[in-house]
Design a protein around this motif. Structure first.
Motif, PDB file in Angstrom:
ATOM      1  N   ALA A 170       0.602  -1.222  -0.140  1.00  0.00           N
ATOM      2  CA  ALA A 170       0.122  -0.157  -0.026  1.00  0.00           C
ATOM      3  C   ALA A 170       0.883   1.356   0.136  1.00  0.00           C
ATOM      4  CB  ALA A 170      -0.941  -0.126   1.015  1.00  0.00           C
ATOM      5  N   HIS A 171       2.204   1.227   0.795  1.00  0.00           N
ATOM      6  CA  HIS A 171       2.812   2.317   0.726  1.00  0.00           C
ATOM      7  C   HIS A 171       4.375   2.094   0.214  1.00  0.00           C
ATOM      8  CE1 HIS A 171      -0.401   4.271   2.675  1.00  0.00           C
ATOM      9  NE2 HIS A 171      -0.100   3.302   3.598  1.00  0.00           N
ATOM     10  N   ARG A 172       4.581   1.047  -0.477  1.00  0.00           N
ATOM     11  CA  ARG A 172       5.876   0.665  -0.978  1.00  0.00           C
ATOM     12  C   ARG A 172       6.195   1.188  -2.263  1.00  0.00           C
ATOM     13  NH1 ARG A 172       8.786  -3.296   1.183  1.00  0.00           N
ATOM     14  NH2 ARG A 172       6.941  -3.951   2.075  1.00  0.00           N
ATOM     15  N   PRO A 173       7.219   2.042  -2.290  1.00  0.00           N
ATOM     16  CA  PRO A 173       7.810   2.783  -3.179  1.00  0.00           C
ATOM     17  C   PRO A 173       8.227   1.626  -4.668  1.00  0.00           C
ATOM     18  CG  PRO A 173       8.817   3.667  -1.621  1.00  0.00           C
ATOM     19  CD  PRO A 173       8.026   2.383  -1.067  1.00  0.00           C
ATOM     20  N   LEU A 174       7.924   2.123  -5.677  1.00  0.00           N
ATOM     21  CA  LEU A 174       8.414   1.455  -7.037  1.00  0.00           C
ATOM     22  C   LEU A 174       7.547   0.128  -7.173  1.00  0.00           C
ATOM     23  CD1 LEU A 174      10.643   1.751  -8.866  1.00  0.00           C
ATOM     24  CD2 LEU A 174      12.064   0.078  -7.650  1.00  0.00           C
ATOM     25  N   THR A 175       6.450  -0.104  -6.486  1.00  0.00           N
ATOM     26  CA  THR A 175       5.629  -1.283  -6.656  1.00  0.00           C
ATOM     27  C   THR A 175       4.395  -0.790  -7.654  1.00  0.00           C
ATOM     28  OG1 THR A 175       4.449  -0.739  -4.704  1.00  0.00           O
ATOM     29  CG2 THR A 175       5.935  -2.404  -4.610  1.00  0.00           C
ATOM     30  N   THR A 176       3.990  -1.524  -8.429  1.00  0.00           N
ATOM     31  CA  THR A 176       2.778  -1.353  -9.443  1.00  0.00           C
ATOM     32  C   THR A 176       1.462  -1.366  -8.582  1.00  0.00           C
ATOM     33  OG1 THR A 176       4.013  -2.254 -11.175  1.00  0.00           O
ATOM     34  CG2 THR A 176       1.755  -1.917 -11.476  1.00  0.00           C
ATOM     35  N   VAL A 177       0.331  -0.652  -9.066  1.00  0.00           N
ATOM     36  CA  VAL A 177      -0.970  -0.692  -8.395  1.00  0.00           C
ATOM     37  C   VAL A 177      -1.674  -1.671  -9.469  1.00  0.00           C
ATOM     38  CG1 VAL A 177      -3.203   0.404  -7.787  1.00  0.00           C
ATOM     39  CG2 VAL A 177      -0.870   1.759  -7.739  1.00  0.00           C
ATOM     40  N   ARG A 178      -1.822  -2.935  -8.961  1.00  0.00           N
ATOM     41  CA  ARG A 178      -2.240  -4.153  -9.931  1.00  0.00           C
ATOM     42  C   ARG A 178      -3.632  -3.853  -9.972  1.00  0.00           C
ATOM     43  NH1 ARG A 178       1.191  -9.126  -7.489  1.00  0.00           N
ATOM     44  NH2 ARG A 178       3.024  -8.778  -8.532  1.00  0.00           N
TER      45      ARG A 178
END
Length: 313
Positions: A170-178
């Motif tokens: 939910a707040h992790r940088p660089l991750t994609t919102v799937r």
């Protein structure tokens, strides 16, 4: 004859498929490209005579930034050139065109992954560091007694795993919102069941509380490529149980761990690796477009920043 650079056309599809099949053996590049919205205008090609000799595709994707906002990021992939056309500057020309196209498409910055960074550095992309651990799988004597039950994932797990993923990232940088479409198409393509295990942890009440994804290779090595730890179970024992199950399923060779350097992950590594060596993975590259260089660098180097293999492009 001077090569022409342009966007792809429907009648280029057979040539693109042949190019990508040759360049990316075993990767679902063409399969996912055919699902991409506006794929022709976002695919740039070099044409020599009547032949497509080089190509790249970019796709805007929603990625989380260092500040927690979601940004439109131009993800560049499917970069390939026919062997007979290499060394002629085609990729550099296509990258320059992609910068203009992604900027016009409203992308804040651009992301790609490569083992050959030199050509991309010349067009403004810069590498960033991601820690990776590797070593032999842990033996049974070093594995802790599981406090949860770990089993292979089933089709009915998709929605609960998506919820775990969304909460963990939910707040992790660089991750994609799937999206639901990502779970229906992108994840099954990259995590093919022939070579991939998704392991699900359940607590005593039968609730899914975490999962890991591992990919096995023909050379006996294994990659641990994704994790999500739910809040319904203590994080370190949960990670340890998942890692112990992954170690049992790993091949005889080294296990490579591509996970965020979170406290629970680091503390549980002995359940997965008999010995752990850390290496500096610099295959990721980023380039500012509308965003500032400092803002992009803050995102890709933020503590815990991770881009999962299942979100590859």
């Amino acid at each position: 004859m001077t090569p022409a650079y342009r966007t792809a056309r429907p009648d280029d599809e057979a040539a693109l498929g042949a190019l990508w099949t040759t360049a990316f053996t075993g990767a679902p590049v063409e399969q996912l490209w055919r699902l991409a919205p506006e794929r022709h205008r976002r695919t740039l090609v070099a044409v020599d005579g009547d032949d497509v000799v080089s190509a790249l595709h970019y796709q805007p994707r929603p990625l989380r930034s260092a500040t927690g906002t979601v940004e439109r990021v131009g993800c560049v992939g499917s970069v390939a050139t026919l062997p007979r056309a290499r060394g002629r500057g085609h990729v550099r020309a296509l990258l320059a065109a992609a910068v203009h196209a992604m900027t016009a498409d409203g992308c804040a910055w651009s992301l790609l992954f490569t083992d050959t960074p030199g050509v991309y550095e010349g067009e403004g992309w810069q590498t960033f560091s991601r820690p990776t651990w590797h070593g032999p799988p842990a033996g049974p004597a070093t594995r802790p007694a599981p406090e949860v039950h770990v089993r292979p994932a089933r089709a009915a797990d998709r929605a609960p795993l998506a919820a775990l993923h969304d909460a963990y990232d939910a707040h992790r940088p660089l991750t994609t919102v799937r999206t639901a479409d990502d779970w229906a198409h992108r994840l099954p393509a990259w995590y093919a069941p022939v070579t991939t295990d998704t392991l699900v942890a359940e607590d005593a009440a039968g609730r899914r509380v975490g999962y890991v994804v591992l990919r096995r290779h023909d050379d006996g090595t294994t990659d641990l490529d994704e994790i999500a730890l739910g809040a319904a179970a203590p994080a370190e024992p949960l990670a340890g149980a998942l890692f112990a199950a992954a170690a049992e399923r790993a091949g005889p060779g080294a296990v490579r761990v591509h996970l965020p350097a979170d406290g629970a992950v680091l503390a549980a590594l002995p359940a997965l690796l008999a010995e752990a060596w850390v290496t500096d993975d610099r295959t990721g590259m980023a380039r500012p477009l509308h965003a500032t260089t400092a803002a992009v660098r803050a995102t890709v180097t933020a503590p815990g920043a991770t881009h999962w293999h299942g979100d590859s492009f």
